[in-house]
Enzyme design. Structure first.
Site, PDB file in Angstrom:
ATOM      1  N   GLY A  13      21.780 -27.554 -62.498  1.00 39.33           N
ATOM      2  CA  GLY A  13      20.908 -26.484 -62.321  1.00 39.33           C
ATOM      3  C   GLY A  13      19.909 -26.684 -63.227  1.00 39.33           C
ATOM      4  O   GLY A  13      19.508 -26.360 -63.950  1.00 39.33           O
ATOM      5  N   GLY A  16      16.713 -25.230 -62.951  1.00 37.20           N
ATOM      6  CA  GLY A  16      15.815 -23.665 -64.211  1.00 37.20           C
ATOM      7  C   GLY A  16      15.677 -23.538 -65.253  1.00 37.20           C
ATOM      8  O   GLY A  16      15.158 -24.372 -66.020  1.00 37.20           O
ATOM      9  N   GLN A  17      16.004 -22.269 -65.727  1.00 34.27           N
ATOM     10  CA  GLN A  17      14.678 -21.994 -67.506  1.00 34.27           C
ATOM     11  C   GLN A  17      15.085 -22.766 -68.184  1.00 34.27           C
ATOM     12  O   GLN A  17      14.255 -23.876 -67.991  1.00 34.27           O
ATOM     13  CB  GLN A  17      15.134 -20.776 -67.326  1.00 34.27           C
ATOM     14  CG  GLN A  17      14.112 -20.139 -69.025  1.00 34.27           C
ATOM     15  CD  GLN A  17      14.956 -18.962 -69.274  1.00 34.27           C
ATOM     16  OE1 GLN A  17      16.060 -18.374 -69.275  1.00 34.27           O
ATOM     17  NE2 GLN A  17      13.894 -18.383 -70.547  1.00 34.27           N
ATOM     18  N   ASP A  39      19.690 -30.612 -58.794  1.00 38.94           N
ATOM     19  CA  ASP A  39      19.907 -28.970 -58.484  1.00 38.94           C
ATOM     20  C   ASP A  39      19.709 -28.357 -56.691  1.00 38.94           C
ATOM     21  O   ASP A  39      19.462 -29.323 -56.200  1.00 38.94           O
ATOM     22  CB  ASP A  39      18.646 -28.162 -59.022  1.00 38.94           C
ATOM     23  CG  ASP A  39      18.701 -26.852 -59.853  1.00 38.94           C
ATOM     24  OD1 ASP A  39      18.175 -26.196 -60.607  1.00 38.94           O
ATOM     25  OD2 ASP A  39      18.742 -25.976 -58.380  1.00 38.94           O
ATOM     26  N   ARG A  41      18.207 -26.574 -56.308  1.00 40.28           N
ATOM     27  CA  ARG A  41      16.636 -26.784 -56.239  1.00 40.28           C
ATOM     28  C   ARG A  41      15.698 -27.754 -56.272  1.00 40.28           C
ATOM     29  O   ARG A  41      16.602 -28.173 -56.490  1.00 40.28           O
ATOM     30  CB  ARG A  41      15.608 -25.250 -56.105  1.00 40.28           C
ATOM     31  CG  ARG A  41      15.515 -24.209 -56.313  1.00 40.28           C
ATOM     32  CD  ARG A  41      15.243 -22.681 -57.171  1.00 40.28           C
ATOM     33  NE  ARG A  41      15.260 -23.190 -58.269  1.00 40.28           N
ATOM     34  CZ  ARG A  41      15.327 -22.541 -59.229  1.00 40.28           C
ATOM     35  NH1 ARG A  41      13.450 -22.476 -59.628  1.00 40.28           N
ATOM     36  NH2 ARG A  41      15.197 -22.772 -61.105  1.00 40.28           N
ATOM     37  N   ASP A  56      24.706 -28.817 -54.592  1.00 34.23           N
ATOM     38  CA  ASP A  56      25.426 -27.166 -54.272  1.00 34.23           C
ATOM     39  C   ASP A  56      26.217 -27.885 -55.539  1.00 34.23           C
ATOM     40  O   ASP A  56      27.017 -28.731 -54.789  1.00 34.23           O
ATOM     41  CB  ASP A  56      25.554 -26.634 -53.247  1.00 34.23           C
ATOM     42  CG  ASP A  56      26.336 -25.520 -53.341  1.00 34.23           C
ATOM     43  OD1 ASP A  56      26.921 -25.362 -54.102  1.00 34.23           O
ATOM     44  OD2 ASP A  56      25.867 -25.388 -52.034  1.00 34.23           O
ATOM     45  N   TYR A 146      29.527 -11.250 -63.652  1.00 36.55           N
ATOM     46  CA  TYR A 146      28.074 -12.626 -64.064  1.00 36.55           C
ATOM     47  C   TYR A 146      29.502 -12.377 -65.767  1.00 36.55           C
ATOM     48  O   TYR A 146      29.723 -13.882 -66.444  1.00 36.55           O
ATOM     49  CB  TYR A 146      26.643 -12.524 -64.830  1.00 36.55           C
ATOM     50  CG  TYR A 146      26.688 -13.493 -65.638  1.00 36.55           C
ATOM     51  CD1 TYR A 146      26.241 -14.868 -65.315  1.00 36.55           C
ATOM     52  CD2 TYR A 146      26.047 -12.768 -67.163  1.00 36.55           C
ATOM     53  CE1 TYR A 146      25.344 -15.703 -66.124  1.00 36.55           C
ATOM     54  CE2 TYR A 146      25.540 -14.392 -68.784  1.00 36.55           C
ATOM     55  CZ  TYR A 146      25.241 -15.352 -67.634  1.00 36.55           C
ATOM     56  OH  TYR A 146      24.670 -16.189 -68.347  1.00 36.55           O
ATOM     57  N   LYS A 150      31.991 -15.599 -66.766  1.00 40.91           N
ATOM     58  CA  LYS A 150      31.521 -16.938 -67.524  1.00 40.91           C
ATOM     59  C   LYS A 150      33.054 -16.954 -68.810  1.00 40.91           C
ATOM     60  O   LYS A 150      33.321 -17.565 -69.572  1.00 40.91           O
ATOM     61  CB  LYS A 150      30.185 -16.112 -68.954  1.00 40.91           C
ATOM     62  CG  LYS A 150      29.069 -16.546 -68.141  1.00 40.91           C
ATOM     63  CD  LYS A 150      28.645 -17.646 -68.442  1.00 40.91           C
ATOM     64  CE  LYS A 150      27.510 -17.800 -67.797  1.00 40.91           C
ATOM     65  NZ  LYS A 150      27.302 -19.704 -67.674  1.00 40.91           N
ATOM     66  N   ILE A 176      17.668 -15.745 -73.853  1.00 41.89           N
ATOM     67  CA  ILE A 176      16.628 -16.896 -74.497  1.00 41.89           C
ATOM     68  C   ILE A 176      15.360 -16.646 -73.773  1.00 41.89           C
ATOM     69  O   ILE A 176      15.328 -16.235 -72.593  1.00 41.89           O
ATOM     70  CB  ILE A 176      17.024 -18.743 -73.393  1.00 41.89           C
ATOM     71  CG1 ILE A 176      18.423 -18.843 -73.733  1.00 41.89           C
ATOM     72  CG2 ILE A 176      16.277 -19.850 -73.677  1.00 41.89           C
ATOM     73  CD1 ILE A 176      18.972 -19.244 -75.183  1.00 41.89           C
TER      74      ILE A 176
HETATM   75  P1  NAD Z   1      18.422 -20.550 -64.320  1.00 38.40           P
HETATM   76  O1  NAD Z   1      19.023 -19.472 -63.546  1.00 38.40           O
HETATM   77  O2  NAD Z   1      16.875 -20.321 -64.765  1.00 38.40           O
HETATM   78  O3  NAD Z   1      18.431 -21.693 -63.366  1.00 38.40           O
HETATM   79  C1  NAD Z   1      20.014 -22.179 -62.942  1.00 38.40           C
HETATM   80  C2  NAD Z   1      20.297 -23.029 -62.314  1.00 38.40           C
HETATM   81  O4  NAD Z   1      21.170 -23.349 -61.053  1.00 38.40           O
HETATM   82  C3  NAD Z   1      18.300 -22.502 -60.923  1.00 38.40           C
HETATM   83  O5  NAD Z   1      17.474 -23.652 -60.618  1.00 38.40           O
HETATM   84  C4  NAD Z   1      19.374 -22.782 -59.471  1.00 38.40           C
HETATM   85  O6  NAD Z   1      18.795 -23.070 -58.884  1.00 38.40           O
HETATM   86  C5  NAD Z   1      20.469 -23.662 -60.207  1.00 38.40           C
HETATM   87  N1  NAD Z   1      21.760 -22.931 -59.079  1.00 38.40           N
HETATM   88  C6  NAD Z   1      21.901 -22.010 -58.996  1.00 38.40           C
HETATM   89  N2  NAD Z   1      23.526 -22.199 -57.885  1.00 38.40           N
HETATM   90  C7  NAD Z   1      23.762 -23.356 -57.782  1.00 38.40           C
HETATM   91  C8  NAD Z   1      23.926 -24.334 -56.405  1.00 38.40           C
HETATM   92  N3  NAD Z   1      24.821 -23.550 -55.791  1.00 38.40           N
HETATM   93  N4  NAD Z   1      24.492 -25.190 -56.811  1.00 38.40           N
HETATM   94  C9  NAD Z   1      23.045 -26.051 -57.420  1.00 38.40           C
HETATM   95  N5  NAD Z   1      22.062 -25.455 -58.540  1.00 38.40           N
HETATM   96  C10 NAD Z   1      22.756 -24.503 -58.145  1.00 38.40           C
HETATM   97  O7  NAD Z   1      19.327 -19.918 -65.379  1.00 38.40           O
HETATM   98  P2  NAD Z   1      18.942 -20.261 -66.523  1.00 38.40           P
HETATM   99  O8  NAD Z   1      18.433 -19.643 -67.849  1.00 38.40           O
HETATM  100  O9  NAD Z   1      18.587 -21.931 -66.713  1.00 38.40           O
HETATM  101  O10 NAD Z   1      21.086 -20.720 -67.834  1.00 38.40           O
HETATM  102  C11 NAD Z   1      21.008 -22.231 -67.762  1.00 38.40           C
HETATM  103  C12 NAD Z   1      22.802 -21.944 -67.958  1.00 38.40           C
HETATM  104  O11 NAD Z   1      23.270 -20.862 -69.115  1.00 38.40           O
HETATM  105  C13 NAD Z   1      23.652 -20.645 -67.155  1.00 38.40           C
HETATM  106  O12 NAD Z   1      25.003 -21.214 -67.571  1.00 38.40           O
HETATM  107  C14 NAD Z   1      23.122 -19.410 -67.429  1.00 38.40           C
HETATM  108  O13 NAD Z   1      24.229 -18.883 -67.637  1.00 38.40           O
HETATM  109  C15 NAD Z   1      23.466 -19.637 -69.049  1.00 38.40           C
HETATM  110  N6  NAD Z   1      22.256 -18.943 -69.869  1.00 38.40           N
HETATM  111  C16 NAD Z   1      21.458 -18.652 -69.885  1.00 38.40           C
HETATM  112  C17 NAD Z   1      20.888 -17.197 -70.402  1.00 38.40           C
HETATM  113  C18 NAD Z   1      19.326 -17.621 -70.722  1.00 38.40           C
HETATM  114  O14 NAD Z   1      19.078 -16.267 -70.925  1.00 38.40           O
HETATM  115  N7  NAD Z   1      18.709 -18.159 -69.841  1.00 38.40           N
HETATM  116  C19 NAD Z   1      21.518 -16.548 -71.513  1.00 38.40           C
HETATM  117  C20 NAD Z   1      22.726 -16.803 -71.495  1.00 38.40           C
HETATM  118  C21 NAD Z   1      23.185 -17.926 -71.216  1.00 38.40           C
HETATM  119  N1  SER Z   2      19.724 -14.053 -70.720  1.00 39.68           N
HETATM  120  C1  SER Z   2      21.459 -13.987 -69.111  1.00 39.68           C
HETATM  121  C2  SER Z   2      21.302 -12.660 -68.365  1.00 39.68           C
HETATM  122  O1  SER Z   2      20.130 -11.873 -69.303  1.00 39.68           O
HETATM  123  C3  SER Z   2      22.747 -13.466 -70.570  1.00 39.68           C
HETATM  124  O2  SER Z   2      23.757 -14.258 -70.149  1.00 39.68           O
HETATM  125  O3  SER Z   2      21.806 -12.694 -68.032  1.00 39.68           O
END
Ligand code: NAD
Ligand code: SER
Length: 325
Positions: A13, A16-17, A39, A41, A56, A146, A150, A176
């Site tokens: 991933g 991602g963010q 990723d 992507r 994937d 979701y 988790k 975040i």
């Molecule tokens: P994001 O959606 O920005 O990034 C997730 C990445 O996973 C994406 O780049 C996507 O292309 C990739 N992805 C999706 N399906 C996939 C697959 N089948 N195979 C490979 N890659 C795949 O999410 P994020 O914000 O970077 O979150 C990262 C982790 O942190 C996640 O576990 C999320 O649940 C957790 N999290 C994030 C937040 C937040 O606010 N950003 C809050 C709580 C928890």
């Molecule tokens: N920031 C995340 C969401 O909104 C929380 O896990 O899905």
């Protein structure tokens, strides 16, 4: 089971963010070639400074091949479908979030990896738990798919730790806020979008109600918490996959007021949509004393420090004609 030191890390991933910024920081600490980004992507622009594998996480064979070829000992598993997208595609969320993690944990067991870190979320909480200062140990009855994935992920990490000795760790991130990569379909995404729109248009229409208070964290603290937990001495940890971590809580109105301290003419309107119900199922603040006690967690940023830093970074990019990367 003897475990080695963290030397070569696979970040799933990574486009991602969080992955985008985590890869940069991990490459600083462990060396560019020792952090393999991956990723579904294509590679995130700006992260080209090291190996990348497009894959994937549901494909266990390919994951095994990548881990073996790069001699990976630690997986930071960021690949996931977040809350808002997950409510639109619940089966996809289950498949990616649970199958992807299970594949990773199985490979950690089979290949005797040093560590797996998989983030959890405030989305594990729901009906029946205190909504203020939500404790580490409480009822976990999430209202979203979701959140269900988790909770399952936390339980899987704990199971693999107890049953197979896999060093599986995780932390319940709040929403975040970050400046480098846009969020990927969560309920807390408004708190990032608002900054872009404040800089771009001077106004923002928020999809949550003005008084919706949620736990939030600025990206530098998120990266700090993640690496601090990765590097914590295993002997000091009584929890595994479910550490609460907190830094600040705010409502959209309070965030808008913080932005107005820099951009006095900023305007906000509210048009709550389906994400309001998701947000209302989550706590407004969480108690992170276990993380503080077990691995020394302490955040650096509050709301005003975060708002000032976000606006400074986005304003500079906007002036350079590159607000969106
Ligand atoms: P994001 O959606 O920005 O990034 C997730 C990445 O996973 C994406 O780049 C996507 O292309 C990739 N992805 C999706 N399906 C996939 C697959 N089948 N195979 C490979 N890659 C795949 O999410 P994020 O914000 O970077 O979150 C990262 C982790 O942190 C996640 O576990 C999320 O649940 C957790 N999290 C994030 C937040 C937040 O606010 N950003 C809050 C709580 C928890
Ligand atoms: N920031 C995340 C969401 O909104 C929380 O896990 O899905």
């Amino acid at each position: 089971m003897p475990r080695g030191k963290i030397q070569r890390i696979l970040v799933t991933g990574s486009s991602g963010q969080i992955g985008t910024e985590l890869v940069v920081e991990l490459r600083e600490r462990y060396g560019s070639d020792n952090v393999i980004a991956s990723d579904l992507r294509p590679e995130q622009e700006g992260n080209e400074g090291g190996p990348f594998e497009q894959t994937d996480v549901r494909d266990a064979e390919r994951l095994r091949e990548i881990i073996r070829r790069h001699d990976v000992d630690t997986v930071v598993h960021m690949a996931a479908i977040l809350s808002a997208k997950g409510e639109r595609e619940p089966l996809l969320a289950w498949d990616v979030n649970v199958r992807g993690l299970l594949n990773t944990l199985e490979l950690a067991r089979e290949l005797k990896l040093t560590q797996v870190l998989c983030p959890s979320s405030i989305a594990v909480f729901g009906e029946g738990c205190p909504t203020e200062n939500t404790p580490q140990e409480t009822v976990l009855k999430p209202a979203t798919m979701y959140g269900v994935t988790k909770v399952a992920g936390e339980l899987l990490c704990d199971y693999y730790a107890r049953r197979f000795g896999v060093d599986a760790r995780g932390l319940r991130y709040p929403g975040i806020v970050s400046s480098e990569a846009l969020p990927g379909g969560g309920t807390t995404d408004y708190a990032v979008e608002i900054f872009y729109k404040a800089i771009e248009d001077g106004r923002y229409t928020c999809f949550l109600r003005e008084d919706t208070r949620l736990p939030m964290m600025y990206m530098p603290d998120c990266i700090k918490a993640t690496i601090q937990l990765m590097e914590a001495d295993a002997d000091g940890l009584r929890h595994h996959g479910d550490f609460n971590v907190a830094s600040m809580s705010f409502t959209p109105e309070e965030l808008a007021n913080a932005i107005r301290r820099h951009l006095p003419d900023f305007e906000i309107t509210y048009e709550p949509d389906y994400r309001q119900e998701i947000a209302e199922s989550w706590p407004s603040s969480i108690d992170d004393s276990a993380a503080r006690e077990e691995w020394g967690w302490e955040p650096n940023y509050d709301l005003d420090a975060m708002a000032a830093d976000m606006l400074e970074k986005l304003r500079a990019r906007h002036e350079a004609g590159a607000l969106y990367k």
